[in-house]
Scaffold this motif. Structure first.
Motif: not given
Length: 286
Positions: A92, A95, A99, A106, A109, A113, A131-132, A134-135, A138-139
């Motif tokens: 975390r 990240i 961020d 990316n 990242l 994640y 949640a991790a 899904n992040s 997205s990358l």
């Protein structure tokens, strides 16, 4: 003439900053500053001040990225040592640094994640794991990344007791793995998918998944004995046993025993015990 070259380097450094190429900015600002400081020409004082500010900014960004990489390495050590709480905290922190940078990496990242999700899986925190993931999704860019992440999402729902919700993710993962010719990823996904189908008593789907998994493993050619192959035969034998097709159950369970014993007999003991039980039940029924 030297000061003109310094001025040109200053403008190149400014362009590097705009492109967020901080290593190149440092390369251009450093000699420009040295020349300006020697020449002491008031005409170039503004460029000197801006070059110093640009150099400081570039160095700070690179220092932050270095810290993020150090945190990642520490987190990986903790993750491998099964210190999931410590690993999650370090991931975390890394990240957060990446961020907040002007130019988030990316690819870095994505790695952070993905591994943060593993740490949360180890902690049994499925909400944060989702949640991790899904992040990470997205990358993701490559079919392999997507196949792996969809598999992990399916795995999450399966372990969370939401078997119905796991299947669409496994099917997405399989399509990507098969299209991209990723047999190892496909085999792992078939393994989970067949378990999900068996849990839902969807025996036809389970058998098809097991048969496809075995075919994928055999497509590797002269493959070594592989645990998932043995599990596929075992699961297919379980389906046959439920259907009271005892001959098929016996054949598949014997094949499972043969494969699993060739892998690592001690390590496969729980599966071997299950297979031998199917063998005994099928023989008794016959």
């Amino acid at each position: 003439q030297a000061v003109h070259f310094a001025s040109a380097r200053f403008f190149l450094g400014e362009c590097d900053l705009q492109k967020k190429d901080y290593a190149a900015a440092i390369k251009h600002f450093t000699p420009a500053i040295a020349t300006f400081e020697i020449e002491l020409n008031p005409k170039y004082q503004a460029q000197l001040d801006n070059a110093r500010a640009g150099l400081k900014r570039a160095e700070l960004v690179l220092q932050s990225m270095s810290k993020a990489l150090s945190l990642r390495d520490t987190a990986m050590v903790l993750l491998n040592a099964q210190n999931y709480s410590g690993a999650a905290e370090k991931f975390r922190q890394a990240i957060s640094i990446v961020d907040e940078s002007d130019k988030p990496d990316n690819a870095l990242l994505l790695v952070l994640y993905k591994n943060l999700a593993l740490a949360y899986f180890g902690l049994g925190n499925h909400v944060e794991e989702e949640a991790a993931l899904n992040s990470a999704l997205s990358l993701a860019k490559s079919p392999k990344d997507f196949a792996t992440l969809y598999f992990r999402m399916g795995h999450l729902f399966l372990f969370d007791g939401k078997t119905d919700q796991s299947i669409p993710y496994y099917l997405k993962s399989l399509k990507l793995a098969n299209d991209a010719k990723l047999p190892v990823e496909a085999s792992e996904t078939y393994n989970d998918l067949s378990y999900a189908y068996f849990s839902l008593n969807k025996l036809d789907d389970c058998e098809r998944a097991c048969t496809a998994q075995i075919a994928v493993i055999h497509s590797l050619g002269d493959h070594l004995p592989y645990q998932f192959e043995g599990i596929a035969y075992m699961r297919r034998a379980e389906c046959a046993l439920k259907r009271k097709n005892y001959k098929q159950a016996l054949n598949d369970s014997l094949e499972a025993v043969k494969v699993l014993q060739a892998v690592q007999p001690g390590a496969q003991e729980p599966y071997l015990k299950q297979c031998k039980d199917i063998v005994a039940r099928a023989k008794k029924a016959l």
